[in-house]
Motif scaffolding. Sequence first.
Motif, PDB file in Angstrom:
ATOM      1  N   SER A 520       0.828  -1.216   0.000  1.00  0.00           N
ATOM      2  CA  SER A 520       0.000   0.000   0.000  1.00  0.00           C
ATOM      3  C   SER A 520       0.855   1.255   0.000  1.00  0.00           C
ATOM      4  CB  SER A 520      -0.928   0.011   1.214  1.00  0.00           C
ATOM      5  OG  SER A 520      -1.850  -1.053   1.156  1.00  0.00           O
ATOM      6  N   SER A 521       2.002   1.210   0.667  1.00  0.00           N
ATOM      7  CA  SER A 521       2.879   2.377   0.685  1.00  0.00           C
ATOM      8  C   SER A 521       3.487   2.641  -0.684  1.00  0.00           C
ATOM      9  CB  SER A 521       3.990   2.183   1.729  1.00  0.00           C
ATOM     10  OG  SER A 521       3.451   2.182   3.042  1.00  0.00           O
ATOM     11  N   ILE A 522       3.507   1.628  -1.542  1.00  0.00           N
ATOM     12  CA  ILE A 522       3.973   1.818  -2.919  1.00  0.00           C
ATOM     13  C   ILE A 522       2.844   2.339  -3.791  1.00  0.00           C
ATOM     14  CG2 ILE A 522       4.936   0.670  -4.954  1.00  0.00           C
ATOM     15  CD1 ILE A 522       6.210  -1.378  -3.003  1.00  0.00           C
ATOM     16  N   THR A 523       1.709   1.624  -3.813  1.00  0.00           N
ATOM     17  CA  THR A 523       0.642   2.011  -4.741  1.00  0.00           C
ATOM     18  C   THR A 523      -0.030   3.317  -4.329  1.00  0.00           C
ATOM     19  OG1 THR A 523      -0.913   0.601  -3.536  1.00  0.00           O
ATOM     20  CG2 THR A 523       0.171  -0.351  -5.450  1.00  0.00           C
ATOM     21  N   MET A 524      -0.267   3.516  -3.041  1.00  0.00           N
ATOM     22  CA  MET A 524      -0.928   4.748  -2.604  1.00  0.00           C
ATOM     23  C   MET A 524      -0.012   5.960  -2.781  1.00  0.00           C
ATOM     24  SD  MET A 524      -3.060   3.284   0.687  1.00  0.00           S
ATOM     25  CE  MET A 524      -4.039   4.771   0.932  1.00  0.00           C
ATOM     26  N   ARG A 525       1.298   5.741  -2.641  1.00  0.00           N
ATOM     27  CA  ARG A 525       2.229   6.825  -2.966  1.00  0.00           C
ATOM     28  C   ARG A 525       2.181   7.120  -4.466  1.00  0.00           C
ATOM     29  NH1 ARG A 525       4.093  10.230   0.609  1.00  0.00           N
ATOM     30  NH2 ARG A 525       4.952   8.555   1.932  1.00  0.00           N
ATOM     31  N   GLY A 526       2.012   6.049  -5.260  1.00  0.00           N
ATOM     32  CA  GLY A 526       1.866   6.254  -6.702  1.00  0.00           C
ATOM     33  C   GLY A 526       0.640   7.077  -7.035  1.00  0.00           C
ATOM     34  N   HIS A 527      -0.469   6.817  -6.342  1.00  0.00           N
ATOM     35  CA  HIS A 527      -1.674   7.622  -6.552  1.00  0.00           C
ATOM     36  C   HIS A 527      -1.388   9.093  -6.253  1.00  0.00           C
ATOM     37  CE1 HIS A 527      -4.810   4.141  -6.105  1.00  0.00           C
ATOM     38  NE2 HIS A 527      -3.717   3.751  -6.738  1.00  0.00           N
ATOM     39  N   GLU A 528      -0.736   9.339  -5.133  1.00  0.00           N
ATOM     40  CA  GLU A 528      -0.430  10.716  -4.735  1.00  0.00           C
ATOM     41  C   GLU A 528       0.452  11.402  -5.776  1.00  0.00           C
ATOM     42  OE1 GLU A 528       1.063  12.200  -0.539  1.00  0.00           O
ATOM     43  OE2 GLU A 528       2.782  11.511  -1.753  1.00  0.00           O
ATOM     44  N   ILE A 529       1.469  10.680  -6.247  1.00  0.00           N
ATOM     45  CA  ILE A 529       2.385  11.261  -7.229  1.00  0.00           C
ATOM     46  C   ILE A 529       1.663  11.597  -8.526  1.00  0.00           C
ATOM     47  CG2 ILE A 529       4.353  10.675  -8.718  1.00  0.00           C
ATOM     48  CD1 ILE A 529       5.458   9.071  -6.282  1.00  0.00           C
TER      49      ILE A 529
END
Length: 787
Positions: A520-529
């Motif tokens: 989640s820390s990878i994909t949700m950071r991707g959403h934010e970016i």
Amino acid sequence: MQYQEGFLISRHSRDIGDTTELVLWVQTVTGPAKLVITGEKPVFFVASADADSVQQSLSSSGLSFQCKPLGLSDFSHRAISGVYFNTISAATRASRILQAEGFDPFEADVRLSDRYLMERFICGGLTFSGTASQRNGFVEYRNVKTKASEYSTSLSRVSLDIECSEKGVLYSIGFDSEMDSRVIIVGPTPDNADEMPWIDWVENELALLKALNTWFDRFDPDVVVGWSVVDFDFRLLMKRAAFNNIELRLGRGREKAHWRDSNNSRQGFITLPGRVVIDGIDALKTATYSFRSWSLESVSRTMFGEGKAIDNPYDRMDSINRMFRDDKPALAKYNLQDCVLVNRIFSETHLMEFLIQRSRLTGIELDRIGGSVAAFTNLYMPRLHRAGYVAPTLTSENWIASPGGYVMDSKPGLYGSVLVLDFKSLYPSIIRTFLIDPLGLIEGLKSEDESTTVPGFRGGIFHREKHFLPAMIENLWKARDEAKRQGEKAFSQAIKIIMNSFYGVLGSSGCRFFDHRLASSITMRGHEIMKLTRELIENQGYEVIYGDTDSTFVSLGREFSNEEADEVGQALVVHINRWWDKHLSDEYQIPSSLEIEYETHYQKFLMPTIRGQDTGSKKRYAGLVDKHGERHIVYKGLETVRTDWTPLAQEFQQTLYQRVFDGEDIEDYVRQMVEDTLRGHNNDKLIYRKRLRRKLSDYEKNVPPHVRAARKADAVNEKLGRAKQYQHCGWIEYVITLNGPEPLEALESQYDYQHYVDKQLKPIADGILPFIGKSFDALSMPQLGLF
């Protein structure tokens, strides 16, 4: 003892009496070598608090073992003890006993051979020493010592293929290699045999199998390749060897071949000691190749424009039987052609180079299918041990799914000049930047000093110093950049696949390091970016019409020349990368590894709607690229690149889109295509080809058209006394007739042409014509009135 270098071909471990034997086969500059290592102790780990109870349970079971405390912890920070055994069977039995009693034996599933290699960081290449003994065709080493090396080498390869009757009786075996290319065939030696020196004639099937043994002993290949070579060729060879009461001694030193069925018995495994067997289909899939069909015929025609001489299964069997009876040289030529085609595919795609480099990077076996989890485990686990931790046990309990990649709602329309900006390896760069790592998570959660951590999502917190994965990715990244500079495509592709697999591994419940806070820390950071990047672009006055995982589609509002578009794209890249550098430094005090690149300028771009709706679709678009005098249309997710649409639909889409993008008249073309279809002029383009993913008998309530066609085909096969083709998965070609779906090989009814107009042409046209103010119904209706 002198040290020398070798490249690992195969690994095996077993019990010999009351100890273990580990055999590593390697290829060296002087030829093959067999490294025999004895006395390695299988081990798993338990919580030290449970050590007394564990020892009591195992002692009462009569097992011999040693349990001792270690300077290690589990992910719950409990002290750990190691439990050591003399044999693999004892360790396996012990782990089952403990699991049944509610204990958790950590790393009990790690194979002895894998642990031996990974703890020495051996990935493909190794340096070794030992006491040497010359054997028949190789050197055997005892008292072996090994360590990691960068050594690599090319491996000798043979492509193998068999021909047989419909009942599985062997007719011939073909070989194609740099060492020798020939076919061994059952039959009397003809008078003109000297004119065909590449054919060996044998008396019967038993003699054929003996000749097979002799060929391997004489030419001694490292690698055996083929098409379905394990589950067809070797499966049948092992059956026929058993029938003829002969052992297949195809391993080095004439060691026996070993066959093992998987638990579901639909997949088998072949072991040839000292060699590796690689199936072409599996290898291509592992290297991320994709083809409309995986038949040798289809792949060969796609790559080379040529294929097998006969491909229809009924024609093929009849032809093979006829050639074996009447024209054995023709059958031998056909047999050898298949071998040559497979070797050409391996050479064209650099598959062996890819598999060798993958092994050098990760340590996994050359013939390992997929292997992302195994690769990650090989690389990560020994580093984890040196940091003072044992790896957690694989479990699917309490599995929490992580969000997928960011997909923005699209803005449907027909656009001029759309730019695509891509983040370079977004997920690996997020791992590098935000220090996402299994050890980093455990240490981050333990830390009470916020200055030592970087926040993630869903409770994830990552230590700034204690981690491995960011550095692993950084090293792979540098290696890939260097490989690209050197033009080493296979090496670059192997690195790319491995890097991109790390997120999938951490998000997979099949990986022992899975934690939803990691993924989640990878994909949700991707959403934010992606969301913030969209804002940055729109603040520059441009419209973002779509975003998908790591790609952002930017409409420039009018048609630009390539030069103008390139200037805008590069300016956006500089602006975005500088903003992220500053933002991450200010907000988190971390350097940014994020890098957005200007990828493509589409001079014309279609973002369609969801069929039958006004809402924009996702993962479906088409764009015209015109660069350096070459024009082509890129299709994503549309019918042209999908295997479940007919050639009619695909041809129609390609021509229609080209005409719309070029501003050409489309009315006459649409009318003519409808008229030709209704008149039966396009019959060769009306074939559906779909995969049967289950047994025919498993389709009960919902029976789709391709299943109905397959059942009709096998009913005809049974009536004609032929083998059924479709009972256990496979592919079926069929057409829609006035009496429903019918198999191509047993067509009885008239085509339902209106079906193809309504279900193949109309959906294609409705995806683009409304954007230019036209309607398929309006264009085709006058023509429909003629019939």
